[in-house]
Design a protein around this motif. Structure first.
Motif, PDB file in Angstrom:
ATOM      1  N   ALA A  22       0.846  -1.193   0.000  1.00  0.00           N
ATOM      2  CA  ALA A  22       0.000   0.000   0.000  1.00  0.00           C
ATOM      3  C   ALA A  22       0.878   1.239   0.000  1.00  0.00           C
ATOM      4  CB  ALA A  22      -0.920   0.013   1.221  1.00  0.00           C
ATOM      5  N   VAL A  23       0.318   2.336  -0.480  1.00  0.00           N
ATOM      6  CA  VAL A  23       0.962   3.649  -0.439  1.00  0.00           C
ATOM      7  C   VAL A  23      -0.122   4.667  -0.112  1.00  0.00           C
ATOM      8  CG1 VAL A  23       2.179   5.430  -1.762  1.00  0.00           C
ATOM      9  CG2 VAL A  23       2.724   3.019  -2.139  1.00  0.00           C
ATOM     10  N   ASP A  24       0.187   5.617   0.778  1.00  0.00           N
ATOM     11  CA  ASP A  24      -0.811   6.650   1.061  1.00  0.00           C
ATOM     12  C   ASP A  24      -0.477   7.930   0.294  1.00  0.00           C
ATOM     13  OD1 ASP A  24       1.122   8.085   2.513  1.00  0.00           O
ATOM     14  OD2 ASP A  24       0.448   7.327   4.450  1.00  0.00           O
ATOM     15  N   ARG A  25      -1.321   8.924   0.414  1.00  0.00           N
ATOM     16  CA  ARG A  25      -1.177  10.135  -0.384  1.00  0.00           C
ATOM     17  C   ARG A  25       0.085  10.922  -0.044  1.00  0.00           C
ATOM     18  NH1 ARG A  25      -4.898  11.039   3.589  1.00  0.00           N
ATOM     19  NH2 ARG A  25      -4.664  12.951   4.860  1.00  0.00           N
ATOM     20  N   ALA A  26       0.691  10.649   1.118  1.00  0.00           N
ATOM     21  CA  ALA A  26       1.921  11.329   1.510  1.00  0.00           C
ATOM     22  C   ALA A  26       3.170  10.559   1.092  1.00  0.00           C
ATOM     23  CB  ALA A  26       1.934  11.548   3.023  1.00  0.00           C
ATOM     24  N   GLY A  27       2.980   9.408   0.450  1.00  0.00           N
ATOM     25  CA  GLY A  27       4.116   8.633  -0.015  1.00  0.00           C
ATOM     26  C   GLY A  27       4.628   7.593   0.961  1.00  0.00           C
ATOM     27  N   HIS A  28       3.944   7.401   2.080  1.00  0.00           N
ATOM     28  CA  HIS A  28       4.340   6.339   2.995  1.00  0.00           C
ATOM     29  C   HIS A  28       3.979   4.994   2.366  1.00  0.00           C
ATOM     30  CE1 HIS A  28       3.496   9.750   5.908  1.00  0.00           C
ATOM     31  NE2 HIS A  28       4.796   9.534   6.024  1.00  0.00           N
ATOM     32  N   ARG A  29       4.918   4.060   2.418  1.00  0.00           N
ATOM     33  CA  ARG A  29       4.734   2.747   1.788  1.00  0.00           C
ATOM     34  C   ARG A  29       4.657   1.669   2.849  1.00  0.00           C
ATOM     35  NH1 ARG A  29       8.808  -0.881   1.171  1.00  0.00           N
ATOM     36  NH2 ARG A  29       8.466  -2.638  -0.257  1.00  0.00           N
ATOM     37  N   LEU A  30       3.726   0.736   2.657  1.00  0.00           N
ATOM     38  CA  LEU A  30       3.631  -0.451   3.499  1.00  0.00           C
ATOM     39  C   LEU A  30       4.254  -1.605   2.733  1.00  0.00           C
ATOM     40  CD1 LEU A  30       2.450  -1.708   6.144  1.00  0.00           C
ATOM     41  CD2 LEU A  30       0.449  -2.358   4.759  1.00  0.00           C
ATOM     42  N   GLY A  31       5.360  -2.150   3.264  1.00  0.00           N
ATOM     43  CA  GLY A  31       6.028  -3.266   2.622  1.00  0.00           C
ATOM     44  C   GLY A  31       5.646  -4.590   3.254  1.00  0.00           C
ATOM     45  N   GLN A  32       6.378  -5.620   2.886  1.00  0.00           N
ATOM     46  CA  GLN A  32       6.079  -6.960   3.397  1.00  0.00           C
ATOM     47  C   GLN A  32       6.596  -7.177   4.814  1.00  0.00           C
ATOM     48  OE1 GLN A  32       4.154  -9.124   2.076  1.00  0.00           O
ATOM     49  NE2 GLN A  32       4.035  -8.659  -0.113  1.00  0.00           N
ATOM     50  N   GLY A  33       7.413  -6.267   5.312  1.00  0.00           N
ATOM     51  CA  GLY A  33       7.866  -6.365   6.691  1.00  0.00           C
ATOM     52  C   GLY A  33       9.315  -6.773   6.868  1.00  0.00           C
ATOM     53  N   GLY A  34      10.015  -7.069   5.778  1.00  0.00           N
ATOM     54  CA  GLY A  34      11.411  -7.486   5.897  1.00  0.00           C
ATOM     55  C   GLY A  34      12.390  -6.343   6.025  1.00  0.00           C
ATOM     56  N   GLY A  35      11.969  -5.133   5.648  1.00  0.00           N
ATOM     57  CA  GLY A  35      12.839  -3.972   5.741  1.00  0.00           C
ATOM     58  C   GLY A  35      13.878  -3.860   4.643  1.00  0.00           C
ATOM     59  N   TYR A  36      13.832  -4.743   3.643  1.00  0.00           N
ATOM     60  CA  TYR A  36      14.859  -4.724   2.603  1.00  0.00           C
ATOM     61  C   TYR A  36      14.887  -3.402   1.832  1.00  0.00           C
ATOM     62  CZ  TYR A  36      15.821  -9.706   3.164  1.00  0.00           C
ATOM     63  OH  TYR A  36      16.212 -10.926   3.660  1.00  0.00           O
ATOM     64  N   TYR A  37      13.724  -2.910   1.451  1.00  0.00           N
ATOM     65  CA  TYR A  37      13.709  -1.689   0.654  1.00  0.00           C
ATOM     66  C   TYR A  37      14.006  -0.454   1.485  1.00  0.00           C
ATOM     67  CZ  TYR A  37      12.368  -4.067  -3.596  1.00  0.00           C
ATOM     68  OH  TYR A  37      12.388  -4.865  -4.716  1.00  0.00           O
ATOM     69  N   ASP A  38      13.659  -0.444   2.754  1.00  0.00           N
ATOM     70  CA  ASP A  38      14.034   0.684   3.607  1.00  0.00           C
ATOM     71  C   ASP A  38      15.548   0.778   3.735  1.00  0.00           C
ATOM     72  OD1 ASP A  38      11.493   1.767   4.239  1.00  0.00           O
ATOM     73  OD2 ASP A  38      11.140   0.123   5.634  1.00  0.00           O
ATOM     74  N   ARG A  39      16.227  -0.363   3.684  1.00  0.00           N
ATOM     75  CA  ARG A  39      17.685  -0.347   3.722  1.00  0.00           C
ATOM     76  C   ARG A  39      18.281  -0.036   2.348  1.00  0.00           C
ATOM     77  NH1 ARG A  39      16.456  -4.585   7.335  1.00  0.00           N
ATOM     78  NH2 ARG A  39      16.576  -6.178   5.706  1.00  0.00           N
ATOM     79  N   ALA A  40      17.574  -0.420   1.287  1.00  0.00           N
ATOM     80  CA  ALA A  40      18.119  -0.258  -0.061  1.00  0.00           C
ATOM     81  C   ALA A  40      17.906   1.139  -0.638  1.00  0.00           C
ATOM     82  CB  ALA A  40      17.488  -1.288  -0.991  1.00  0.00           C
ATOM     83  N   LEU A  41      16.747   1.725  -0.424  1.00  0.00           N
ATOM     84  CA  LEU A  41      16.388   2.951  -1.121  1.00  0.00           C
ATOM     85  C   LEU A  41      17.282   4.155  -0.830  1.00  0.00           C
ATOM     86  CD1 LEU A  41      12.490   2.738  -1.115  1.00  0.00           C
ATOM     87  CD2 LEU A  41      14.064   2.342  -3.020  1.00  0.00           C
ATOM     88  N   PRO A  42      17.922   4.261   0.350  1.00  0.00           N
ATOM     89  CA  PRO A  42      18.846   5.382   0.527  1.00  0.00           C
ATOM     90  C   PRO A  42      20.000   5.400  -0.476  1.00  0.00           C
ATOM     91  CG  PRO A  42      18.221   4.525   2.663  1.00  0.00           C
ATOM     92  CD  PRO A  42      17.678   3.561   1.630  1.00  0.00           C
ATOM     93  N   LEU A  43      20.244   4.280  -1.162  1.00  0.00           N
ATOM     94  CA  LEU A  43      21.295   4.233  -2.174  1.00  0.00           C
ATOM     95  C   LEU A  43      20.867   4.850  -3.498  1.00  0.00           C
ATOM     96  CD1 LEU A  43      22.641   0.610  -1.546  1.00  0.00           C
ATOM     97  CD2 LEU A  43      23.700   2.757  -0.857  1.00  0.00           C
ATOM     98  N   VAL A  44      19.581   5.057  -3.684  1.00  0.00           N
ATOM     99  CA  VAL A  44      19.092   5.666  -4.923  1.00  0.00           C
ATOM    100  C   VAL A  44      19.507   7.138  -4.951  1.00  0.00           C
ATOM    101  CG1 VAL A  44      17.026   6.279  -6.237  1.00  0.00           C
ATOM    102  CG2 VAL A  44      17.160   4.068  -5.094  1.00  0.00           C
TER     103      VAL A  44
END
Length: 219
Positions: free
Chosen positions: A146-168
């Motif tokens: 899910a994503v809300d209008r402010a851009g907050h994303r609900l992932g599967q819970g593993g945290g992989y993308y929260d760790r990965a996206l700062p590299l973008v």
């Protein structure tokens, strides 16, 4: 924090149940139609994005995609279409015991979404690009519940993308693929519970196209 995590877990359960209902109702033909529509919508937007950034064509443009779970939006056709247009497509690879995503290039032999096995798996080949490959992407297309209008994303819970996206790199759009009914509304609606480490995204992809959110590109 415990309250936020509990709320996230409850939301994941609800979204997964709803997705299972949607996909069951679609059947194979409906899912195939969705896959084609997602590919058309994404490639249309990417072409506009490329022109706006001074590119004559899509050749050499690097994007990420993913191997969808059975109830996630089917992006296999999208990947094949991107490859046919000359784009480089990176697929995530999780390795047991490692906290970070690795990346491999999508090809016909690494699970780019053939009809009978839509990204059924990517096998390590020794040619993994490493987590730092994200620094070279031009568009990041990622999964999410899910994503809300402010851009907050609900992932599967593993945290992989929260760790990965700062590299973008700053300014590179991060887009979440969603089912049509999951697109956030511009006004109203509940915000997704978030924590300090949660990375906000820039837009969502549905069969209607890519919709950028108000807070603008990452970074």
């Amino acid at each position: 924090m415990d309250a936020v995590r509990t709320a996230k877990a409850q939301s994941r359960t609800q979204v997964r149940a709803r997705r299972a209902e949607i996909v069951a109702g679609q059947g194979p033909s409906g899912r195939a139609e969705q896959a084609q529509d997602l590919a058309t919508a994404f490639l249309t937007w990417v072409r506009e994005y490329a022109v706006g950034h001074g590119r004559r064509d899509l050749s050499g443009l690097t994007v990420t995609a993913f191997r969808p779970l059975p109830t996630e939006p089917p992006v296999g056709v999208l990947v094949r279409s991107a490859l046919a247009a000359g784009m480089r497509v990176l697929l995530p690879l999780t390795v047991r015991g490692r906290p970070n995503l690795d990346w491999v290039l999508a090809t016909e032999s690494t699970g780019d979404g053939v009809a009978a096995d839509v990204m059924g798996g990517v096998t390590p080949t020794g040619a993994e690009l490493g987590p730092e490959a994200l620094r070279n992407v031009d568009i990041a297309l990622i999964p999410g519940l899910a994503v809300d209008r402010a851009g907050h994303r609900l992932g599967q819970g593993g945290g992989y993308y929260d760790r990965a996206l700062p590299l973008v790199r700053p300014g590179v759009p991060v887009i979440v693929a969603l089912h049509d009914h999951e697109a956030p509304t511009s006004a109203g609606g509940a915000l997704i519970p978030s924590e300090a480490h949660d990375i906000r995204v820039d837009g969502v992809l549905t069969t209607a196209g890519v919709r950028l959110l108000r807070h603008g590109p990452s970074g």
